[in-house]
Design a protein around this motif. Structure first.
Motif, PDB file in Angstrom:
ATOM      1  N   PHE A  17       0.969  -1.314  -0.097  1.00  0.00           N
ATOM      2  CA  PHE A  17       0.036  -0.054  -0.018  1.00  0.00           C
ATOM      3  C   PHE A  17       0.949   1.500   0.023  1.00  0.00           C
ATOM      4  CE2 PHE A  17      -2.709   3.199   1.795  1.00  0.00           C
ATOM      5  CZ  PHE A  17      -3.820   3.147   0.966  1.00  0.00           C
ATOM      6  N   ALA A  74      -7.379  -1.694  -7.418  1.00  0.00           N
ATOM      7  CA  ALA A  74      -6.294  -2.249  -7.446  1.00  0.00           C
ATOM      8  C   ALA A  74      -6.239  -3.672  -7.935  1.00  0.00           C
ATOM      9  CB  ALA A  74      -5.668  -2.065  -5.874  1.00  0.00           C
ATOM     10  N   VAL A  90      -0.358   8.961   1.900  1.00  0.00           N
ATOM     11  CA  VAL A  90      -1.605   8.819   0.994  1.00  0.00           C
ATOM     12  C   VAL A  90      -2.760   9.876   1.368  1.00  0.00           C
ATOM     13  CG1 VAL A  90      -3.471   7.386   0.248  1.00  0.00           C
ATOM     14  CG2 VAL A  90      -1.260   6.384   0.287  1.00  0.00           C
ATOM     15  N   TYR A 114      -5.539   6.241  -4.446  1.00  0.00           N
ATOM     16  CA  TYR A 114      -6.698   7.084  -3.744  1.00  0.00           C
ATOM     17  C   TYR A 114      -6.413   8.616  -4.193  1.00  0.00           C
ATOM     18  CZ  TYR A 114      -8.355   3.206  -1.243  1.00  0.00           C
ATOM     19  OH  TYR A 114      -8.839   1.774  -0.924  1.00  0.00           O
ATOM     20  N   PRO A 115      -5.312   9.015  -4.102  1.00  0.00           N
ATOM     21  CA  PRO A 115      -5.042  10.651  -4.547  1.00  0.00           C
ATOM     22  C   PRO A 115      -5.636  10.492  -6.120  1.00  0.00           C
ATOM     23  CG  PRO A 115      -3.016   9.817  -3.404  1.00  0.00           C
ATOM     24  CD  PRO A 115      -3.907   8.563  -3.523  1.00  0.00           C
ATOM     25  N   GLY A 159     -12.148   0.718  -3.728  1.00  0.00           N
ATOM     26  CA  GLY A 159     -10.911   1.031  -4.149  1.00  0.00           C
ATOM     27  C   GLY A 159      -9.889  -0.243  -4.117  1.00  0.00           C
ATOM     28  N   HIS A 160     -10.090  -1.201  -3.189  1.00  0.00           N
ATOM     29  CA  HIS A 160      -9.427  -2.437  -3.357  1.00  0.00           C
ATOM     30  C   HIS A 160      -9.544  -3.197  -4.592  1.00  0.00           C
ATOM     31  CE1 HIS A 160      -8.021  -6.578  -1.693  1.00  0.00           C
ATOM     32  NE2 HIS A 160      -7.282  -5.944  -1.777  1.00  0.00           N
ATOM     33  N   GLU A 172       1.747   1.072  -6.325  1.00  0.00           N
ATOM     34  CA  GLU A 172       1.721   1.168  -5.082  1.00  0.00           C
ATOM     35  C   GLU A 172       0.295   1.605  -4.638  1.00  0.00           C
ATOM     36  OE1 GLU A 172       3.493   4.416  -2.954  1.00  0.00           O
ATOM     37  OE2 GLU A 172       4.781   2.973  -2.113  1.00  0.00           O
ATOM     38  N   GLN A 173      -0.252   0.533  -3.932  1.00  0.00           N
ATOM     39  CA  GLN A 173      -1.751   0.688  -3.858  1.00  0.00           C
ATOM     40  C   GLN A 173      -2.236   1.970  -3.464  1.00  0.00           C
ATOM     41  OE1 GLN A 173      -3.062  -2.823  -2.057  1.00  0.00           O
ATOM     42  NE2 GLN A 173      -2.746  -4.087  -4.054  1.00  0.00           N
ATOM     43  N   GLY A 174      -1.525   2.537  -2.363  1.00  0.00           N
ATOM     44  CA  GLY A 174      -1.963   3.755  -1.885  1.00  0.00           C
ATOM     45  C   GLY A 174      -1.964   4.936  -2.877  1.00  0.00           C
ATOM     46  N   SER A 175      -1.355   4.974  -4.003  1.00  0.00           N
ATOM     47  CA  SER A 175      -1.229   6.067  -4.806  1.00  0.00           C
ATOM     48  C   SER A 175      -2.764   5.924  -5.523  1.00  0.00           C
ATOM     49  CB  SER A 175      -0.298   5.923  -5.837  1.00  0.00           C
ATOM     50  OG  SER A 175      -0.034   4.602  -6.410  1.00  0.00           O
TER      51      SER A 175
END
Lengths: 570, 116
Positions: free
Chosen positions: A44, B34, A50, B53-54, B30-31, B48-51
């Protein structure tokens, strides 16, 4: 149409759900629960980053960070009140001093005279090179006024002292004589009464100070007969309190009439050739809009050279002299004020060095905090900015306190030395001075904050975190910065000390070398009697007390070696 | 699952296009977005999974997708992202652009082989 921002509070939950889902997937792939969790986190990335990035999409990041920095700075100040107040007090003194001095400099040197079209006003005089002072004959003034095309208008004035007798005791008054048009040229309005008219018999206009101090602020003095040097006169008007023009004095009277005149009387100059107008006067002229100073200079030189005024030797050696009025009024104090401003700026720099030192001393204590911030993803630039923001907060609070201090300082300075510097009474904390204070506050923040901040940003994260809470010593960077600050401070202090020392030496030399007489055994004594023995208007005679006082003083002076303890003005 | 060395970092800006494409069949949370990107690229693309969301919020801001509350497959409340008509249009525009770019780059790369 701009889309609505979704609720950002839900983001936390969303990220948690995401990580849970990923962890579950990993467990299904056969990982242990712990491994699954860490693998999900690795995939993540940094959740905090984030979240910040998502917020950054909607809220300009700097707004967010600014808010955060402000909160942090406020918290820090609250947590260490002693340190914060020490820093703020130091800054307040530095900024306050500098602001007060700038207030004076601005009022005296920068702000135009409080007279309409002051930039077009010039000081007119003729100069005698042999005796080295001004010698401006009334007839020359009349010729210049009527013949120089560059002059829109001009007035002449002169100074004298005269004995003024009203209803109380007679006093010696500083009197200025002014020609027609003086009041219009200076743009003055009477506070009480009016200005003289052509048919007035010996009209007087008194200053506000004289009105309050000597006439007890009594409005009924207008029109009441008084005497000036024994001759009947009438007070027709009182000037407002802020009419302080600091009319330039001739060099030979310097010291005597440096203070503003207490009263004004009309001066008549007839356009008749020499020797009709032998008055020694000074002039103020107003240039026409097109005229230049050098043009006027050439014109009046030509008029003098023509010699039509009938002035013969030795006065044919006089030289015309034309200067901007403002320069003439404040000229003498310009260098001194600039030096003073320079000196307080050095003091301010030392203040900054002091504060920088204080911050550096704190640096070792804060290294753990900064190392921690860096380890959770705070970039050096972000931390640098945050530290600078803290400095800025200190500087702003110090600046506000400094401005308050400068108000007090200015009023004290105005009371103590109002006669030493022309136009000092005009000094106030106005918009310009406030702007200056704001500018130096911001500048000091950078000056004292940047060094420590850069030093702290070079923290070795690993070393500090490993060392732990037990032993957080100052890093090499902060030590080096500290040494630099101290040497800078030492250099500036030496500079100031040397300057002050030189000044003291000049003063001591001035007092050490006698001026050719023993001032201790001399006394300046002036005895005044109202109206040359003529009864004063209130019907009384010369006060016997006053006369006896003068005699007593003369008697006291008689034994040459033992003068009175203090010179008395009688 | 491919090894780490086979993975390719995403080009700047392509994540937005991939998200739009993933949402074309229907809304997703979201998940699952990804996962879909990883699965359909045979795990070659490393996101990068977090990216994500932005990027999602950027797309919302442009009006190409909207976020709605919904219930996920395991019966939990979740945020679902759905293409807007504007987003659909944008997807076709971006796809055409991407094809042109990829084609052009491919032609250049392969023409070199032929001439040498």
């Amino acid at each position: 149409m701009s889309p609505r921002r979704p609720d950002l509070d839900g983001l936390d939950q969303e990220i948690r759900d995401h990580l849970d889902a990923e962890t579950q997937d990993n467990i299904l792939r056969g990982m242990s629960e712990e491994d699954a969790h860490y693998a999900a986190l690795r995939k993540f990335g940094n959740p905090a980053q984030v979240k910040e990035d998502v917020r950054g999409v909607w809220i300009p990041q700097w707004v967010d960070q600014l808010r955060q920095d402000l909160r942090d700075a406020a918290r820090r100040i609250k947590r260490q009140p002693a340190f914060a107040s020490l820093v703020i007090l130091t800054l307040a003194i530095g900024i306050g001093l500098t602001t007060a001095v700038y207030g004076v400099v601005h009022a005296v040197l920068v702000r135009p005279l409080s007279v309409p079209d002051s930039e077009r006003l010039v000081w007119l005089t003729a100069y005698d090179p042999v005796v080295d002072h001004e010698m401006f004959l009334g007839i020359d003034f009349v010729e210049w006024k009527t013949q120089a095309p560059s002059l829109e208008s001009a007035v002449a004035y002169g100074f004298s002292e005269a004995t003024f007798a009203g209803s109380g005791e007679a006093v010696r008054a500083r009197v200025a004589s002014v020609t027609d048009g003086f009041w219009e040229l200076m743009g003055a309005r009477p506070a009480i009464g009016r200005f003289p008219r052509a048919d007035d018999q010996r009209p007087l206009v008194v200053s506000h100070r004289f009105f309050v101090d000597r006439l007890a602020g009594d409005r009924h003095v207008i029109g009441r007969p008084v005497t000036l040097d024994g001759e009947q006169a009438t007070i027709v008007g009182v000037l407002p309190a802020d009419s302080l023009w600091r009319l330039p004095v001739p060099s030979w009277r310097f010291g005597l009439t440096r203070r503003d005149p207490e009263m004004f009387r009309p001066l008549m100059l007839q356009p008749k050739p020499y020797p009709a107008n032998q008055y020694n006067v000074l002039g103020i002229g107003k240039l026409t809009r097109e005229a230049t100073l050098s043009g006027l200079q050439a014109e009046v030189e030509a008029i003098l050279a023509r010699g039509t005024s009938g002035v013969g030797p030795p006065w044919d050696r006089l030289q015309a002299r034309v200067r901007p009025l403002q320069d003439q009024i404040v000229g003498g104090s310009r260098l001194a004020l600039r030096l003073l401003l320079g000196a307080v700026l050095v003091v301010l720099a030392i203040t900054c060095a002091n504060v920088a030192n204080l911050l550096l001393a704190r640096a070792s204590a804060r290294q753990r905090e900064i190392a921690l911030r860096m380890s959770v993803g705070g970039g050096p630039l972000r931390i640098l900015r945050q530290l600078l923001f803290e400095s800025m907060t200190f500087a702003v609070i110090g600046g506000v306190a400094g401005v308050a201090l400068s108000y007090g300082l200015l009023s004290v300075v105005k009371q103590v030395m109002s006669d030493a510097v022309p136009r000092l009474a005009e000094a106030t904390v106005d918009g310009y001075v406030l702007g200056f204070a704001a500018a130096i506050s911001v500048a000091t923040a950078f000056l004292f904050g940047l060094g420590p901040a850069v030093a702290m940003c070079r923290t070795d994260v690993q070393a500090v975190l490993k060392a732990g809470a037990r032993h957080a010593s100052a890093s090499r960077g902060t030590i080096r910065a500290g040494r630099l600050v101290v040497s800078l401070q030492l250099a500036l202090t030496l500079l100031l000390l040397a300057g002050a020392g030189l000044m003291l030496k000049s003063v001591s030399r001035m007092t050490a070398h006698p001026p050719g007489l023993h001032p201790r055994s001399c006394s300046r004594c002036a005895s005044i009697s109202p109206a040359r023995g003529i009864a004063n208007p209130s019907g009384g005679r010369t006060s016997p007390r006053r006369r006896s006082r003068a005699w007593a003083l003369s008697a006291a002076l008689a034994p040459w070696r033992s003068p009175p303890a203090a010179t008395r003005r009688c | 699952m491919s090894t780490k060395d086979d993975r390719i970092e995403l080009l700047q800006g392509t994540l937005d296009l991939l998200i739009l494409r993933t949402l074309q069949p229907g809304p997703a949370h979201g998940h699952s977005i990804a996962k879909a990107i990883e699965r359909t690229s045979d795990d070659v693309l490393q996101v990068e999974q977090g990216s994500l969301y932005p990027a999602l919020h950027r797309l919302i801001k442009r009006g190409w997708i909207v976020a709605e509350d919904g219930t996920s497959e395991n019966n939990r409340r979740a945020k679902f992202y759905r293409l807007t008509p504007q987003g659909k249009k944008q997807l076709s525009v971006e796809t055409t652009k991407w094809d042109k770019l990829a084609g052009a780059i491919a032609r250049i790369l392969h023409s070199r082989e032929r001439t040498s």
